[in-house]
Scaffold this motif. Sequence first.
Motif, PDB file in Angstrom:
ATOM      1  N   GLY A  44       6.001   2.290   3.562  1.00 19.08           N
ATOM      2  CA  GLY A  44       7.436   2.427   3.847  1.00 19.08           C
ATOM      3  C   GLY A  44       8.310   1.715   2.828  1.00 19.08           C
ATOM      4  N   LYS A  45       7.784   1.572   1.619  1.00 19.81           N
ATOM      5  CA  LYS A  45       8.491   0.829   0.573  1.00 19.81           C
ATOM      6  C   LYS A  45       9.761   1.533   0.099  1.00 19.81           C
ATOM      7  CE  LYS A  45       5.835  -0.015  -2.886  1.00 19.81           C
ATOM      8  NZ  LYS A  45       6.410   0.728  -4.012  1.00 19.81           N
ATOM      9  N   SER A  46       9.616   2.803  -0.236  1.00 22.81           N
ATOM     10  CA  SER A  46      10.797   3.536  -0.717  1.00 22.81           C
ATOM     11  C   SER A  46      11.855   3.647   0.376  1.00 22.81           C
ATOM     12  CB  SER A  46      10.398   4.940  -1.185  1.00 22.81           C
ATOM     13  OG  SER A  46       9.442   4.849  -2.207  1.00 22.81           O
ATOM     14  N   THR A  47      11.397   3.866   1.600  1.00 21.60           N
ATOM     15  CA  THR A  47      12.338   3.976   2.718  1.00 21.60           C
ATOM     16  C   THR A  47      13.074   2.655   2.924  1.00 21.60           C
ATOM     17  OG1 THR A  47      10.724   5.467   3.733  1.00 21.60           O
ATOM     18  CG2 THR A  47      12.549   4.775   5.108  1.00 21.60           C
ATOM     19  N   ASP A 104       9.179  -0.662  14.569  1.00 20.91           N
ATOM     20  CA  ASP A 104       9.503   0.194  15.725  1.00 20.91           C
ATOM     21  C   ASP A 104       8.253   0.738  16.401  1.00 20.91           C
ATOM     22  OD1 ASP A 104       9.196   3.134  14.284  1.00 20.91           O
ATOM     23  OD2 ASP A 104      10.054   1.641  12.933  1.00 20.91           O
ATOM     24  N   LYS A 105       7.114   0.664  15.710  1.00 22.73           N
ATOM     25  CA  LYS A 105       5.856   1.185  16.271  1.00 22.73           C
ATOM     26  C   LYS A 105       5.194   0.202  17.235  1.00 22.73           C
ATOM     27  CE  LYS A 105       5.152   4.950  13.550  1.00 22.73           C
ATOM     28  NZ  LYS A 105       4.944   6.311  14.061  1.00 22.73           N
ATOM     29  N   ARG A 122       0.836  -1.190   0.000  1.00 20.89           N
ATOM     30  CA  ARG A 122       0.000   0.000   0.000  1.00 20.89           C
ATOM     31  C   ARG A 122       0.878   1.249   0.000  1.00 20.89           C
ATOM     32  NH1 ARG A 122      -5.111  -0.634   1.954  1.00 20.89           N
ATOM     33  NH2 ARG A 122      -5.018   1.369   2.996  1.00 20.89           N
ATOM     34  N   SER A 123       0.339   2.343  -0.513  1.00 23.61           N
ATOM     35  CA  SER A 123       1.073   3.605  -0.426  1.00 23.61           C
ATOM     36  C   SER A 123       1.343   3.915   1.036  1.00 23.61           C
ATOM     37  CB  SER A 123       0.281   4.795  -0.944  1.00 23.61           C
ATOM     38  OG  SER A 123      -0.477   4.515  -1.984  1.00 23.61           O
ATOM     39  N   ASN A 124       2.489   4.446   1.282  1.00 26.61           N
ATOM     40  CA  ASN A 124       2.847   4.901   2.623  1.00 26.61           C
ATOM     41  C   ASN A 124       3.267   3.772   3.576  1.00 26.61           C
ATOM     42  OD1 ASN A 124       3.162   7.543   3.399  1.00 26.61           O
ATOM     43  ND2 ASN A 124       1.560   7.406   4.943  1.00 26.61           N
ATOM     44  N   LYS A 170       7.807  -0.927   9.659  1.00 22.55           N
ATOM     45  CA  LYS A 170       7.609   0.009  10.785  1.00 22.55           C
ATOM     46  C   LYS A 170       7.469  -0.734  12.110  1.00 22.55           C
ATOM     47  CE  LYS A 170       5.370   3.216   7.590  1.00 22.55           C
ATOM     48  NZ  LYS A 170       4.468   4.352   7.404  1.00 22.55           N
ATOM     49  N   SER A 195      12.443  -2.439  10.320  1.00 27.17           N
ATOM     50  CA  SER A 195      12.265  -1.040  10.682  1.00 27.17           C
ATOM     51  C   SER A 195      13.379  -0.250  10.009  1.00 27.17           C
ATOM     52  CB  SER A 195      12.334  -0.838  12.194  1.00 27.17           C
ATOM     53  OG  SER A 195      12.484   0.552  12.461  1.00 27.17           O
ATOM     54  N   SER A 196      12.998   0.529   9.028  1.00 27.75           N
ATOM     55  CA  SER A 196      13.996   1.361   8.350  1.00 27.75           C
ATOM     56  C   SER A 196      14.439   2.483   9.278  1.00 27.75           C
ATOM     57  CB  SER A 196      13.415   1.942   7.063  1.00 27.75           C
ATOM     58  OG  SER A 196      12.835   0.923   6.293  1.00 27.75           O
ATOM     59  N   LEU A 197      13.532   2.867  10.178  1.00 32.40           N
ATOM     60  CA  LEU A 197      13.848   3.937  11.123  1.00 32.40           C
ATOM     61  C   LEU A 197      14.929   3.495  12.108  1.00 32.40           C
ATOM     62  CD1 LEU A 197      12.518   6.815  11.905  1.00 32.40           C
ATOM     63  CD2 LEU A 197      11.611   5.545  13.853  1.00 32.40           C
ATOM     64  N   THR A 239      11.152   9.178  -1.210  1.00 25.43           N
ATOM     65  CA  THR A 239      10.208   8.905  -0.127  1.00 25.43           C
ATOM     66  C   THR A 239       9.306  10.124   0.042  1.00 25.43           C
ATOM     67  OG1 THR A 239      11.720   9.795   1.499  1.00 25.43           O
ATOM     68  CG2 THR A 239      11.830   7.438   1.113  1.00 25.43           C
ATOM     69  N   SER A 240       8.155   9.895   0.644  1.00 30.43           N
ATOM     70  CA  SER A 240       7.218  10.999   0.781  1.00 30.43           C
ATOM     71  C   SER A 240       6.256  10.744   1.912  1.00 30.43           C
ATOM     72  CB  SER A 240       6.433  11.155  -0.527  1.00 30.43           C
ATOM     73  OG  SER A 240       5.316  11.965  -0.298  1.00 30.43           O
ATOM     74  N   SER A 241       5.823  11.812   2.570  1.00 29.66           N
ATOM     75  CA  SER A 241       4.800  11.640   3.598  1.00 29.66           C
ATOM     76  C   SER A 241       3.407  11.776   2.982  1.00 29.66           C
ATOM     77  CB  SER A 241       4.992  12.654   4.723  1.00 29.66           C
ATOM     78  OG  SER A 241       5.152  13.925   4.173  1.00 29.66           O
TER      79      SER A 241
END
Length: 197
Positions: free
Chosen positions: A37-40, A146-147, A33-35, A144, A174-176, A53-55
């Motif tokens: 975290g694929k590009s990240t 980390d959430k 799905r969009s958002n 994600k 987690s890319s973060l 990447t984009s918010s």
Amino acid sequence: MPSHFSNVKLFRTVFNVKGLIKEGYAQFAFAGRSNVGKSTLLNYLFDQKLAKTSSTPGKTRSVNYYLVNEQFFCVDLPGYGYAKASKSEQDLWRRTLESYFESNSALREVFILIDSRHLFLEKDEQMVVWLRHLGVPFSFVLTKTDKLTTTQLRKQVEAIKDAHPQNRSVFLASSLKRTGRSELVAYIDDLQKALAE
Ligand SMILES: Nc1nc2c(ncn2[C@@H]2O[C@H](COP(=O)(O)OP(=O)(O)O)[C@@H](O)[C@H]2O)c(=O)[nH]1
Ligand SMILES: [Mg+2]
């Protein structure tokens, strides 16, 4: 751990079905799905900022081929489930992905990225049904992470494994926090080596 993806470059960006690559270098595709975290995640795997990447969701409409080590492609597929997309945009998206998956002899694996907090959303389940129907191998990447707490995450992994016992693997990323890369890279490396033998 040294990067196995030492040499990565954007090889081609495709906006319509004509430019899709169906042979040659092995392809590992990333869908979600969009958002999600694929590009990240791709940038984390590549260890450089190649993918935008984009918010704001729904930005990537193109299919991007990244050539890794002159050996295989990581393919960034357009994100799905973007509620604000018009009917015609969604049709184009569906046609593009349909065409990408069908008779693609170079496609080795699709990684379905799912936000670790939100399992079993309709569009992800549709993707699973679709890939199974086409006989395309796939695995899951929960993003994600980390959430979530360790306990929450363990529950989510069990839930997705229970629901999809026939899928190959469930990866956590987690890319973060920069976790999960080595498992994914090793998996792709192994598939790649198995193909070369
Ligand atoms: N907390 C957290 N946020 C992330 C992670 N990966 C991506 N994001 C955020 O999620 C949003 C969408 O990321 P992006 O990679 O552009 O998603 P895409 O649409 O799937 O390509 C951005 O705001 C990112 O900063 C992660 O591992 N953890
Ligand atoms: Mg993106």
